[in-house]
Design a protein around this motif. Structure first.
Motif, short mmCIF file in Angstrom:
data_model
loop_
_atom_site.label_atom_id
_atom_site.label_comp_id
_atom_site.label_asym_id
_atom_site.label_seq_id
_atom_site.Cartn_x
_atom_site.Cartn_y
_atom_site.Cartn_z
N VAL A 179 46.86 50.50 52.28
CA VAL A 179 47.75 49.37 52.09
C VAL A 179 47.10 48.08 52.58
O VAL A 179 47.11 47.07 51.90
N ARG A 182 42.87 48.22 51.34
CA ARG A 182 42.74 48.70 49.96
C ARG A 182 41.35 49.25 49.66
O ARG A 182 40.82 49.08 48.57
N ALA A 186 45.87 55.65 48.53
CA ALA A 186 46.78 56.30 49.48
C ALA A 186 47.06 57.73 49.08
O ALA A 186 47.41 58.56 49.89
N PRO D 10 44.00 58.84 38.62
CA PRO D 10 45.18 58.07 38.98
C PRO D 10 44.94 57.17 40.17
O PRO D 10 45.81 56.37 40.51
N SER D 11 43.78 57.32 40.79
CA SER D 11 43.55 56.47 41.95
C SER D 11 43.18 55.05 41.53
O SER D 11 43.29 54.13 42.29
N VAL D 235 54.22 63.30 44.57
CA VAL D 235 53.76 62.84 45.89
C VAL D 235 54.92 63.02 46.86
O VAL D 235 55.81 62.19 46.94
N THR D 240 53.78 57.74 51.88
CA THR D 240 52.61 57.67 51.03
C THR D 240 52.96 57.10 49.67
O THR D 240 52.22 56.29 49.10
N ALA D 243 53.22 53.48 50.03
CA ALA D 243 51.89 52.90 50.21
C ALA D 243 51.16 52.85 48.87
O ALA D 243 50.48 51.87 48.56
N ALA D 244 51.28 53.90 48.08
CA ALA D 244 50.60 53.93 46.79
C ALA D 244 51.16 52.86 45.87
O ALA D 244 50.43 52.26 45.07
N VAL D 246 52.52 49.95 46.87
CA VAL D 246 52.08 48.66 47.38
C VAL D 246 50.60 48.42 47.05
O VAL D 246 50.20 47.33 46.69
N SER D 247 49.81 49.48 47.12
CA SER D 247 48.39 49.28 46.88
C SER D 247 48.06 49.34 45.39
O SER D 247 46.90 49.24 45.01
N GLU D 249 48.37 51.80 43.20
CA GLU D 249 47.94 53.03 42.55
C GLU D 249 48.98 53.58 41.60
O GLU D 249 48.65 54.28 40.66
N GLN D 257 62.27 55.27 50.95
CA GLN D 257 63.03 55.18 52.21
C GLN D 257 63.85 53.89 52.20
O GLN D 257 63.37 52.86 51.74
N ASP D 259 64.42 51.79 54.46
CA ASP D 259 63.79 50.64 55.13
C ASP D 259 62.70 50.03 54.26
O ASP D 259 62.46 48.82 54.31
N ALA D 263 62.42 46.25 52.96
CA ALA D 263 61.18 45.51 53.17
C ALA D 263 60.67 44.95 51.85
O ALA D 263 60.24 43.79 51.76
N ARG D 516 56.82 48.28 40.26
CA ARG D 516 55.93 47.15 40.45
C ARG D 516 55.13 46.95 39.16
O ARG D 516 54.42 47.85 38.73
#
Ligand SMILES: Nc1ncnc2c1ncn2[C@@H]1O[C@H](COP(=O)(O)OP(=O)(O)OP(=O)(O)O)[C@@H](O)[C@H]1O
Ligand SMILES: Nc1ncnc2c1ncn2[C@@H]1O[C@H](COP(=O)(O)OP(=O)(O)OP(=O)(O)O)[C@@H](O)[C@H]1O
Ligand SMILES: [Mg+2]
Ligand SMILES: [Mg+2]
Ligand code: NI
Lengths: 333, 268, 537, 539
Positions: A179, A182, A186, D10-11, D235, D240, D243-244, D246-247, D249, D257, D259, D263, D516
Motif C-alpha cells: 500500500v 507499492r 498485496a 493479476p498482480s 482473497v 489484504t 490493500a489490493a 488501494v494499490s 491490483e 471492513q 472501518d 476510511a 475503484r
C-alpha cells in the motif's frame, strides 16, 4: 573376511527401509486423521451437499451417502480410505467432486515454491547474521565497542524476529510495501515472482530468527574450541574461520532441526496463504477440515507427511555431507 | 557471584520477567481497571492521557487489557512448553537411555509427530474438542515436543556414555543415582535456553492459531487474540497491535535473554 | 628442509641480523569482572635468534601458554578479555606491539607458527588433515593446486608421519593422539616460518615418538628457524634447547644456556624443578609378595570393532597383583594399556578370560554384585576432566566418591596438595595439574585396596608430581595398597614400581622386576623405549 | 480436472492486462472499453460454480456474471421480465404459464421450454445435492413443455412466493446440454445466457471469465459487455483485499471492513466508491432459543433485548455503514414492519422482568441465578459467517447484558462445529444469516415446521418459534394470490414475531462493495449481487 553387501544391495536395503518408514508415517497419520474427523462433530455428508447447514431432502442425503460409501460400517470406510491412500488414488473430494489427487497436487506446487523460497531466504538471513556476529566479535581495539554493538543488535534482531507472528508481520509488510511503497503486490498468485516476495519474507523472518539463534549458539561454541584458535594462529581472518570451520560445526545441529522448522513452515504457510490469497496446501487443508471433506484432508496430510519424509532424507544426506563422522559411527536417527 | 554474570541485558530481562510475574499475580496493581469494560463513546482513541496505549474498537483500555492478559498469555506459553518438554522428556530419555529397539521406536514416533505440523494438530484437536485455548495450547505443546525430544535424545546419549557417568558406575552408583545426579542435570540445563525460547514461540503460535479462528474465546484479554483483532485496524488504528505486539515480543525477548544468561551462569 | 623465505631476520635499520623474536616488557592481564583485572604476565623480556631453540619452563599456571598465545596476538582466546601491552613485540624485525588485526593476520602462520597445548582438539574434526595443514598456505596464498598438495605432504613427512598421501585424506579423529600432535606440528611448519612456538608438543606421545618429534625440532633449528619450546619435560629441554627461560608467576626469574640452567640453576624456581625430577630406582624395595593374589586376570582379551575390521586391543594377557605390590605398565601409544586398565576395573567385560578379585569372580559377576566391592578397587582415569560431572563442584565429586564429610574432603585435598578452597571449584576451572590431583584424591576417598592409575601425572609439573608419587609410596607401605601404574614416563615407573609389564600390540611382551628390565631389556620394544628415554645432564 | 486457460497476471494493474482490444461494435463508450476487471471476493470459494448444487451466496455472486434467472425484481418488490417475458397464474394458484424470451446459451444450445423443464428437474434431482434451489421450487410438481416458447408449471399447492423464488440466482437457468455433461464437468463451467462465460478455474485462486459477445439483455437488446473479461479472485483476508484495492491490483472488493469503508469514503484522493447493496429477505438478527430455558420465558427474552442496547455499538463499530434495524425483514423488502419502540434500551425494565421471572439471586461474579443455576446464554459464533466488527458487537452486547445479570458465553466455531452446536440445541442465542428473495423468508425462519430438522440435522427456525397463530398467518400468506392481502398477513406475522421477543434485529444483512476505477456497475440483481455487464474501467 565375510562378504559385505554390495553397494547396489545396500542401496536397495536403504530404499526399502526408507519406504517402510514412509509407509509407517503415512499409515499413522491417515489413521489419526480418520479417527479425529470421525470424532469431530459434523456429518461428512454435509460436505457433499453444499456445506453444513444444507437443507437437502432425504433422498439427496441418501444418494450422497451411497455415492461416497458413507453408508458403510466405520471400519469399512476406514479400510477404504486406507486403500485409497495406499494406491495414491485418494478418491474424490466430497465437496468439490474432483479427484483429491488433482486438488492436492495443484496446491502442492505453490506451497512448495513458498516453503522452499522461505527456507532458502531464512537460511541466508540466518547465515548472514551468524557471519556478522562472528565478524563483529573479532573486531578489537578502538572499534571494539562498535563490534559489541553489532553483536547486540544482531542478537536482538534474532530474538525479535523469532517471535513475530506471521499474521501480523504479513499485514505490516503489506501496509508498508504494497500500500505504501507499492513495490510488491498485496496479493500473491503462484505465477508471479513479485507476488512471491512478501509471503516469502513473512515466512522467512521468524524462521531466520529461529535458525539464526541456533546457528549463532553453535558458532559461538565452535569459536571457543582450540581448532578455531589454531586456525586464527595460521592467519585466518574471521570470515575464513567462519566459513571453513565454525559454520560447519554449527550447521550440523541446525540442519537436524530443519525438520522442526518445516512443521512450522507448513503451519505458517496456512496463515500466509490465507493472508495473501495464495493457493496452497495449507489453505486447502484448513478449508477442507472445516468442511469435513475427509478425503481431501487425508490427501493433504498424507502428502505433507510424505514431503516430510523426503525432507528428512535430504537433511540426513546434508548432515552426512557436513559431518563425515556420522557416516562412520552409523548412528541410527 | 553468579548474579554478576547476568550482565546488563540479563538484569533488564530479569526486571521484565519480575514485572510480568507481578502482572500475573496482581494485575490490579499495574492496571486497576476492568479489562472487559466497554465504553463505545471512547472507541479507538489513540494513546494519550488516561489511555497510555489507546483504546480499542469497543473503547476498552488497551493497557489494562495487556496487563490483565499476561496471566492467560504467559500461561499459554508455559503450559504449551511444559507439555512439549514433558513429552520430549519421556521420548528423549527413552531413546537416549533405552535399548536400541526403543530408540528406533521413539525415532519413528518423533518422525510421525513431525509429520503433524502445529496447525494440523490444532485443526484436528479443535475439530474434536471444540475451540478455545485448551486445544491450541495442547496442539502447540505436542507439535513442539519432537524438536525438544530430538535435542534431548542427542544430549542424553552423549551424557550416558560420558566419562563421568562411567566414573559414577565405577564408584558403585546405581542407575537411579546416575540418572538423577548426573544424566538429568546435564541434559536439562542445556534445554533451559531452548525452553525459554520456546515459551515466547508458543505464545506466538497460539496467537497464529487465533488468526485462523482457533484461539482464545472473546472477550478474553489474551495477547495473541488482541493482536489478531488489532491487525484488522492496522492502517486506521495502529496502536491496537502495538500494545499486545510489544507485550509478546518483550516477553519472548526477556525470556530468551534470561535463558541465555542462565545457560551461561549454570555450572557447565 | 626449506630455508625461511621472506623473513630473513635482517634488521631494517641496522642491516644487522636481528632476533626473530624480540619481546620487551610484555604484560598481559585478564578481565576479572567488575572492572578488575588479574595480571598474568608482568613484563616479560624474551629474545629468540634465528637457528636458536629457547625453552620456557616453569610451574603449572606460571603463564607459559599465555605467553605463547600473546606472541601471535591471541592472548584472549577462549576466555576473558585480555589486555596486552609491550614496549616492543617484534617478530622477524617487525614491531607488532600496536599492530592492527590485519597486520597480525599477515604475520600469523607465515612469520610465526603455533602448536597449541591442546593437541587433541586443535585440528578441526570435520576437515581432513590435509586441509588443515594446507590452511596457512591458502590463507597467505603461498601455494595452490598440486604445489600445495606437495608441500603439505612434505610437511607431514617432515613431522614424522608415515604415508603422507594417506594421512592427508584422513580426519583427526581417525588418528591416534601422537599422530595428531605430529599433524599439528606439520601445519605449523608448512610455511617454513622464521619462528615456531610450540606449547607442550610431546605430552601425548610415548617416549619413542616424542624423540622423533624432538629430533624434528632439532633439524628445524639447524635449518635456521627460531624455536620457542614450552614444556615441563626437562629431558626434552636437555635434548634440543640452546637456552632456557624459567618463568615463575608471570615473571622471568632466570635465563641462560640450557646446560648451565639445568646443571647449576640460580633461581629457586629452577632449583625446585630440578630437585623434583624423578631419578633412579624405587627408594624402598619391597619384599617378595606372599599369600594369594589380590587381583588376577587370566587370558584377557578385548576386541573392538572398527570401520577397518575388528582389532584386538588386548590379547591373551595374564596378570597377578598382590597386596602391597606396585606394577608398572608401559608401552607405545595404542598398545592397549588403558584397555587393560578398564578390564581390571570391570568397567568393560572381557571378550575372553576373566578377572578375579581376592579369589572371587569379578569381571563375570553382575554389576549389582560388584557394586558393594567397587569401593575396594579404584581407577584414576587417563582423562580426568571427562570423568568429572561438569555441574558438580570438586567437593561434591569427592562426596559422591565416598568422602564422609567436609572434613574428609579437606583431608583428601590436602593429601594431593590442593587447598581446601578447591572444594568449591568447578572441574573446568581447574588447571590440568589440579584436575589430575582431584582425580587421585577421588580414587583415594574410600581407602581402596587396589588402585589403577592411567597416566596419573602426565600434566603435573615435576614438583607436584614428586609429592604425589611420595604419597602413593607411603600408602603402599602403610596400608598395603596395590598399584597398577600406566605411564609413558619411564622415570616415574622406575621410581614407583616393583615390577613392570611392557605392552605392544595388545600383548605383554616382557615383564619382570623393574631394575632387571632396566638393566637387561630383552624385547626390542623395551629396548627402543628405554633408549628413547630422555637423559639429563 | 480444474484446468483452464492460463491466468493473466493479476498482480499487474488490471487496465494494463489483456490485449488492449477496443470496442469494435461502434458504440460510443464514454470510458475506455475493454480490459479485464479484477474482482476480489472475501466469501468462501464455491465448491461448484453451478448455483443449483448446494446453493450459497458466493455461488450467487459469481453466477450473476454468467447465469440469468427467469424473472427479475424491481425495487418496489414487483416482478420484472427477464428470461421469461410474461406469466399468468390460474385461479387456484396451482398452474403457472410462462412465455419465454428468444435466447441462446453460450454453448450454442437454444433456450426454450425444454431447457426450463430440465433445470427444474435438475434442481429437484436428489443427485444434484441442491438445497437452496430445491426449497425454492419445492412445490413445483411438474414443468410441462407447451411449446418452445411456453412452459407450464404445475404446483402441489399455491405458492405466492414462486416468482420471488424464481428470481434467485440459485434457480437460474443453465444450458441443458451443459447439465447433461454431469455434475463434475458442469460445476467447472456452467453455461448460461449471461454476459460472461467461464473459461477457467484455478482452485483457491481465481475463476476466469470472458465477455459473451452475443449477449442479449432483459429488454431483448444486444448488449455485449464493455469489458473483455473478469478475473474473479478469492482473497479471504479483508485487510489484504483492501490493500489490493488501494494499490490498484484489484478493481472491486466485497465484504470490506467497516472501518475501511469509512476510511475510503473519508479520503477522496483514493478514488474509491462505496456500494451498499443490502440483501433482501431477512434482517441480520440475534435469535433467542425459545425452546429451552431461560428463553422459554418471554420475560427473560424481553429482558435480554431491553438490556442489549446494540445501537451505540453499531454506531461505533460500523460508523455509518450499518443502520440499526427494528424489523424481522430487510429494509429492501417493501412489506417490512419496523418497531423501534420495542427495542429501546431500558435496564430497569429488564431488571424488573428478570426479578418477575424468578432470576432474583446474584452470584459472586454478578450474574443472576435461579435455583442455583446461572442465567447463562451460550452464543456460538460462526467465524466464517461473521466479520470482526460483528464479533466485536457481540462482545459489546455481552458486556451490556451483563449489567442486567446475563452471562453470555461467546464461542467462535468453524462452520461445521457451529451447525453441529445448533443441531444439538447447544445454544441460547445465535446469529445466522439467511438469504432469500422476498418476505416468504419469514415462513422458513419462523414457521413451526422450521423446527423439524432436515436429514442433515439442520433446521432454519433457530428461535424455535412454535406459534400456531403465526403458522396460520404465514400459511395463509403463502397461499394467497392477492398481493395486498398477502402484505397485510405478512405484516401481522412480523408484529407477532416482534412482540414475542424472539429476535433482536441488528441491521440489514451487510453487502458492501468497494470499487475503484469502474463505472456502470449494475446493482439491481434480486439477490443484491453485482453485475458487470454494463461496467467499464476508467483511467
Ligand atoms: N583466557 C584467559 N582468561 C582468564 N584467565 C586466563 C586465560 N588464559 C589463562 N588464564 C590464567 O592465566 C594463568 C596462566 O595460565 P597458562 O595457561 O599460561 O599457564 P601455563 O603456564 O601454561 O600452565 P600449564 O603448565 O598448566 O599449561 C592461569 O592462572 C590461568 O587461569
Ligand atoms: N572404545 C573403543 N572403540 C574402538 N577402539 C578402541 C576403543 N578403545 C580403545 N580402542 C583401540 O584399542 C587400542 C588400544 O587402545 P588403548 O586406549 O588401550 O591404548 P593405550 O595403550 O592406552 O594408548 P595411549 O598411551 O595413547 O593412551 C587402540 O588401537 C585404540 O584405537
Ligand atoms: Mg599451558
Ligand atoms: Mg591410554
Ligand atoms: Ni556468588
Amino acid at each position: 573376511m565375510t562378504t559385505t553387501p554390495g553397494p547396489s544391495r545396500r542401496a536397495l536395503l536403504r530404499v526399502a527401509a526408507l519406504a517402510g518408514r514412509a509407509l509407517l508415517v503415512v499409515w499413522v497419520t491417515a489413521t489419526v486423521v480418520f479417527l479425529a474427523l470421525r470424532a469431530a462433530g459434523g456429518d461428512p455428508v454435509e460436505a457433499v451437499l453444499g456445506g453444513p447447514g444444507s437443507q437437502a431432502g432425504p433422498e439427496a442425503v441418501a444418494a450422497a451417502r451411497a455415492q461416497y460409501g458413507l453408508d458403510l460400517p466405520i471400519w469399512q470406510q476406514y479400510l477404504l480410505q486406507l486403500w485409497r491412500v495406499l494406491t495414491l488414488d485418494l478418491g474424490d473430494s466430497y465437496a468439490r467432486r474432483t479427484p483429491v489427487l488433482d486438488l492436492v497436487l495443484s496446491a502442492l506446487g505453490p506451497t512448495a515454491a513458498l516453503a522452499v523460497s522461505a527456507l532458502v531466504l531464512g537460511w541466508l538471513l540466518a547465515l548472514g547474521a551468524a557471519w556478522l556476529v562472528s565478524w563483529a566479535r573479532a573486531v578489537s581495539g578502538r572499534l571494539a565497542p562498535v563490534g559489541r554493538a553489532v553483536v547486540a543488535v544482531v542478537r536482538g534482531w534474532e530474538v525479535l524476529a523469532s517471535v513475530l507472528p506471521h499474521f501480523w508481520l504479513g499485514a505490516v509488510l503489506v501496509a508498508l510495501f504494497a500500500v505504501g511503497l507499492r513495490w510488491f503486490p498485496a496479493t500473491s498468485t503462484p505465477g508471479s515472482l513479485a507476488g512471491l516476495v512478501l509471503p516469502t519474507v513473512t515466512l522467512a523472518i521468524p524462521l531466520a530468527g529461529f535458525l539464526g539463534q541456533l546457528l549463532g549458539e553453535g558458532v559461538g561454541d565452535a569459536e571457543s574450541r582450540p581448532f578455531a584458535t589454531t586456525a586464527r594462529a595460521r592467519g585466518a581472518g574471521p570470515t575464513r574461520v567462519f566459513a571453513r570451520h565454525t559454520l560447519r560445526h554449527a550447521a550440523i545441529p541446525t540442519v537436524a532441526l530443519t525438520g522442526w522448522a518445516f512443521g512450522f513452515l507448513v503451519s505458517g504457510a496456512v496463515v500466509v496463504e490465507t493472508l495473501f490469497g495464495r493457493p496452497g496446501l495449507g489453505r486447502l487443508l484448513v478449508d477442507s477440515t472445516l468442511q469435513r471433506d475427509v478425503p481431501v484432508v487425508m490427501g493433504a496430510i498424507v502428502v505433507i507427511a510424505l514431503v516430510y519424509v523426503l525432507l528428512t532424507v535430504v537433511t540426513e544426506a546434508v548432515e552426512g555431507l557436513l559431518d563425515p563422522r556420522a557416516a562412520t559411527t552409523g548412528e541410527d536417527r | 557471584m553468579r548474579a554478576r554474570l547476568l550482565g546488563v541485558a540479563g538484569w533488564a530481562a530479569l526486571a521484565v520477567v519480575v514485572l510480568l510475574l507481578l502482572a500475573v499475580a496482581a494485575p490490579d496493581l499495574l492496571a486497576p481497571g476492568d479489562p472487559d469494560a466497554t465504553d463505545v463513546t471512547t472507541s479507538l482513541h489513540p494513546p494519550g492521557w488516561g489511555h497510555p496505549l489507546g483504546t480499542d474498537e469497543l473503547g476498552r483500555d488497551v493497557w489494562t487489557r495487556v496487563v490483565h492478559g499476561a496471566r492467560s498469555s504467559l500461561g499459554v506459553g508455559l503450559v504449551a512448553t511444559t507439555i512439549g518438554v514433558a513429552i520430549a522428556l519421556v521420548l528423549g530419555l527413552a531413546a537416549g537411555l533405552g535399548p536400541r529397539w526403543l530408540s528406533t521406536v521413539v525415532a519413528r514416533i518423533v518422525e510421525i509427530l513431525y509429520a503433524f505440523p502445529t496447525l494440523v494438530l490444532a485443526l484436528l484437536l479443535v475439530a474434536v474438542r471444540g475451540p478455545g485455548l485448551a486445544a491450541s495450547v495442547l496442539a502447540v505443546g505436542i507439535a513442539t515436543a519432537p524438536g525438544y525430544a530430538r535435542i534431548l535424545r542427542a544430549r542424553v546419549r552423549g551424557v550416558a556414555v560420558s566419562g563421568y557417568v562411567t566414573a559414577a558406575r565405577l564408584e558403585g552408583a546405581g542407575w537411579w543415582r546416575r540418572l538423577t545426579r548426573h544424566v538429568l542435570p546435564n541434559t536439562l540445563w542445556p534445554l533451559v535456553v531452548v525452553v525459554t525460547l520456546g515459551i515466547g514461540q508458543a505464545v506466538v503460535w497460539v496467537a497464529g492459531l487465533g488468526f485462523l479462528g482457533l484461539g482464545a474465546l472473546p472477550p478474553a484479554a489474551e495477547w495473541g487474540a488482541m493482536l489478531n483483532a488489532g491487525r484488522v485496524y492496522l492502517t486506521t488504528a495502529w496502536w491496537l497491535s502495538v500494545g499486545p505486539g510489544l507485550a509478546i515480543t518483550v516477553t519472548a525477548a526477556a525470556l530468551t535473554v534470561l535463558g541465555r544468561a542462565l545457560g551461561r551462569v549454570s555450572p557447565s | 628442509m626449506r630455508t625461511p623465505g621472506r623473513f630473513t631476520g635482517i634488521d631494517m635499520t641496522t642491516g644487522q641480523p636481528s632476533p626473530v623474536l624480540d619481546v620487551r616488557g610484555l604484560r598481559v592481564a585478564f578481565d576479572a569482572g567488575r572492572g578488575r583485572r588479574t595480571d598474568v604476565l608482568h613484563g616479560v623480556d624474551l629474545t629468540v635468534a634465528a637457528g636458536e631453540c629457547v625453552a620456557v619452563v616453569g610451574a603449572s599456571g606460571a603463564g607459559k601458554s599465555v605467553l605463547a598465545r600473546s606472541l601471535l596476538g591471541l592472548a584472549g582466546e577462549g576466555g576473558a578479555r585480555a589486555h596486552v601491552t609491550a614496549e616492543r613485540l617484534a617478530l622477524a624485525g617487525r614491531d607488532l606491539a600496536r599492530a592492527s588485526q590485519r597486520a597480525w593476520r599477515q604475520v600469523r602462520g607465515r612469520a610465526v607458527g603455533l602448536v597449541l597445548q591442546d593437541a587433541l582438539g586443535s585440528l578441526d574434526p570435520l576437515r581432513t588433515v590435509g586441509a588443515e595443514v594446507a590452511e596457512p598456505l591458502a590463507v597467505h596464498r603461498l601455494a595452490a593446486g598440486a604445489e600445495r598438495t606437495a608441500r603439505v605432504e612434505t610437511a607431514l613427512a617432515d613431522a614424522g608421519l608415515d604415508r603422507p598421501p594417506v594421512r592427508r585424506r584422513q580426519r583427526s579423529e581417525e588418528l591416534s593422539g601422537g599422530m595428531r600432535q605430529r599433524a599439528l606440528v606439520a601445519s605449523a611448519i608448512v610455511t617454513a616460518p622464521p619462528l615456531l612456538v610450540l606449547d607442550e608438543p610431546t605430552t601425548a606421545l610415548d617416549a619413542t615418538v616424542a624423540v622423533g618429534v624432538l629430533d624434528l625440532l632439532a633439524r628445524l633449528r639447524d635449518a635456521g628457524h627460531g624455536l620457542l619450546l614450552i614444556t615441563h619435560d626437562l629431558g626434552a629441554v636437555a635434548r634440543v634447547a640452546d637456552r632456557v627461560v624459567v618463568l615463575d608467576a608471570g615473571r622471568v626469574v632466570e635465563q641462560g644456556p640450557a646446560v648451565s640452567v639445568l646443571t647449576s640453576p640460580a633461581s629457586d624456581a629452577a632449583r625446585g624443578l630440578l630437585a623434583a625430577l624423578p631419578r633412579g630406582p624405587k627408594p624402598v624395595a619391597r619384599d617378595e609378595p606372599t599369600g594369594p593374589p589380590l587381583l588376577e586376570g587370566r587370558g584377557l582379551r578385548r576386541v573392538y570393532p572398527t570401520p577397518a575390521g575388528p582389532i584386538d586391543a588386548v590379547r591373551d594377557v595374564d596378570l597377578t597383583l598382590h597386596a602391597g605390590e606396585s606394577l608398572g605398565v608401559v608401552g607405545e601409544s595404542g598398545s592397549g594399556k588403558s584397555t587393560l586398565a578398564r578390564l581390571l576395573l570391570a568397567a568393560e567385560r572381557p571378550d575372553a578370560g576373566e578377572v578375579t578379585l581376592a579369589g572371587a569372580p569379578w569381571s563375570p559377576a553382575p554389576e549389582r554384585q560388584r557394586r558393594g566391592r567397587r569401593a575396594f578397587v579404584r581407577l584414576v582415569p587417563q582423562d580426568p576432566l571427562g570423568a568429572m560431572d561438569p555441574r558438580r563442584s570438586v567437593g561434591r565429586i569427592l562426596r559422591d566418591a565416598g568422602a564422609a564429610d567436609d572434613a574428609a574432603v579437606v583431608r583428601l585435598l590436602a593429601s594431593v596438595r590442593l587447598e581446601p578452597a578447591t572444594a568449591g571449584r568447578m572441574p573446568r576451572s581447574l588447571s590440568g595439574g589440579q584436575r589430575q590431583r582431584v582425580a587421585i584424591a577421588r580414587a583415594l576417598a574410600t581407602d581402596p585396596g587396589v588402585l589403577v592409575l592411567d597416566e596419573p601425572v602426565s600434566a603435573l609439573d615435576v614438583q607436584v608430581q614428586a609429592g604425589i608419587l611420595d604419597l602413593l609410596a607411603t600408602l603402599q607401605r602403610e596400608r598395603g595398597l596395590a598399584l597398577v601404574l600406566v605411564s609413558h614416563d619411564l622415570a616415574v615407573v622406575r621410581r614407583t614400581c616393583d615390577t613392570v609389564a611392557v605392552m605392544s600390540g595388545g600383548e605383554i611382551v616382557e615383564r619382570g622386576p623393574v631394575e632387571r628390565v632396566w638393566a637387561r631389556p630383552e624385547h626390542p620394544v623395551t629396548r627402543a623405549l628405554l633408549a628413547a628415554a630422555p637423559a639429563l645432564p | 480436472a480444474c484446468s483452464g486457460s492460463p491466468a493473466p497476471d493479476p498482480s499487474s494493474p488490471s487496465d494494463a492486462a489483456s490485449g488492449g482490444s477496443t470496442a469494435s461494435d461502434g458504440t460510443d463508450a464514454p470510458t475506455q472499453a475493454g480490459g479485464t476487471l479484477v474482482y476480489a471476493s472475501g466469501d468462501a470459494e464455491p465448491t461448484c460454480l453451478d448455483p443449483h448444487v448446494g446453493g450459497n451466496y458466493p455461488q450467487a455472486l459469481i453466477s450473476t456474471q454468467y447465469l440469468e434467472p427467469l424473472v427479475g425484481r424491481a425495487a418496489d418488490g414487483t416482478t420484472t421480465p427477464w428470461l421469461a417475458t410474461e406469466w399468468t397464474v390460474s385461479e387456484d394458484g396451482l398452474t403457472w404459464d410462462f412465455t419465454l424470451a428468444e435466447r441462446t446459451f453460450t454453448d450454442g444450445t437454444p433456450f426454450d421450454a425444454a431447457a426450463v423443464k430440465a433445470n427444474i428437474e435438475h434442481l429437484q434431482d436428489p443427485d444434484t445435492g441442491s438445497s437452496t434451489g430445491y426449497l425454492a421450487v419445492e412445490k413445483v410438481t411438474e414443468v410441462e413443455v407447451v411449446d418452445d416458447r411456453h412452459a407450464r408449471f404445475h404446483l402441489s399447492e399455491p405458492d405466492a412466493a414462486l416468482l420471488e423464488s424464481l428470481a434467485q440466482q440459485w434457480t437460474a437457468i443453465q444450458s441443458p446440454t451443459g447439465l447433461a455433461r454431469g455434475m463434475e464437468e458442469n460445476c467447472l463451467a456452467p453455461a448460461g445466457t449471461g454476459p460472461f462465460v467461464v473459461t477457467g478455474w484455478t482452485p483457491q485462486q481465481q475463476v476466469d471469465l470472458v465477455a459473451n459477445p452475443d449477449y442479449v439483455d432483459a429488454t431483448g437488446e444486444a448488449a455485449p459487455p464493455l469489458l473483455d473479461g473478469i478475473t474473479w479472485r478469492f482473497v479471504p483476508d479483508a485487510a489484504t483485499r483492501y490493500a489490493a484495492l488501494v494499490s490498484g491490483e484489484v478493481d472491486v472488493i466485497d465484504n470490506p471492513q467497516p472501518d475501511t469503508i469509512t476510511a475510503a469514503e473519508a479520503d477522496a484522493s483514493l478514488g474509491i466508491e462505496h456500494i451498499d447493496n443490502p440483501r433482501p429477505g431477512s434482517v441480520n438478527r440475534i435469535e433467542l432459543n425459545s425452546g429451552q430455558t431461560p428463553f422459554d420465558d418471554i420475560r427473560v427474552r424481553e429482558a435480554f433485548i431491553r438490556s442489549a442496547n446494540p445501537g451505540p455499538g453499531i454506531e461505533a463499530l460500523f460508523s455509518s455503514t450499518a443502520v440499526p434495524s427494528f424489523s424481522p425483514l430487510s429494509s429492501v423488502e417493501p412489506v417490512a414492519v419496523s418497531r423501534e419502540e420495542q427495542f429501546t434500551y431500558d435496564l430497569d425494565a429488564a431488571n424488573t422482568l428478570l426479578d418477575e421471572a424468578g432470576w432474583t439471586e446474584r452470584d459472586a461474579d454478578g450474574y443472576r441465578t435461579k435455583d442455583g443455576a446461572r442465567l447463562s446464554v451460550r452464543f456460538p459464533v460462526s467465524t466464517n459467517q461473521s466479520v470482526p466488527a460483528e464479533q466485536a458487537l457481540f462482545q459489546q452486547i455481552q458486556a451490556n447484558v451483563k449489567e442486567a445479570g446475563f452471562e453470555v458465553v461467546l464461542t467462535p466455531l468453524d462452520l461445521g462445529a457451529w451447525y453441529a452446536a445448533l443441531g444439538a440445541h447447544e445454544y441460547e442465542a445465535v446469529s445466522a444469516p439467511y438469504t432469500k428473495v422476498g418476505p416468504d423468508v419469514l415462513r422458513i425462519l419462523y414457521h413451526s415446521s422450521g423446527t423439524e430438522p432436515a436429514p442433515s440435522g439442520y433446521f432454519a427456525n433457530h428461535a424455535y418459534v412454535r406459534d400456531a397463530e403465526l403458522d396460520a398467518l404465514l400459511d395463509e400468506a403463502s397461499a394467497t394470490q392477492d398481493a395486498a392481502q398477502r402484505a397485510d398477513l405478512l405484516e401481522q406475522a412480523q408484529v407477532r414475531i416482534l412482540e414475542g421477543y424472539y429476535i433482536l434485529p441488528l441491521y440489514d444483512q451487510q453487502n458492501h462493495f468497494l470499487v475503484r476505477g469502474v463505472t456502470g456497475i449494475d446493482t439491481s440483481n434480486p439477490v443484491a449481487t453485482l453485475s458487470f455487464q454494463t461496467a467499464s474501467l476508467t483511467d
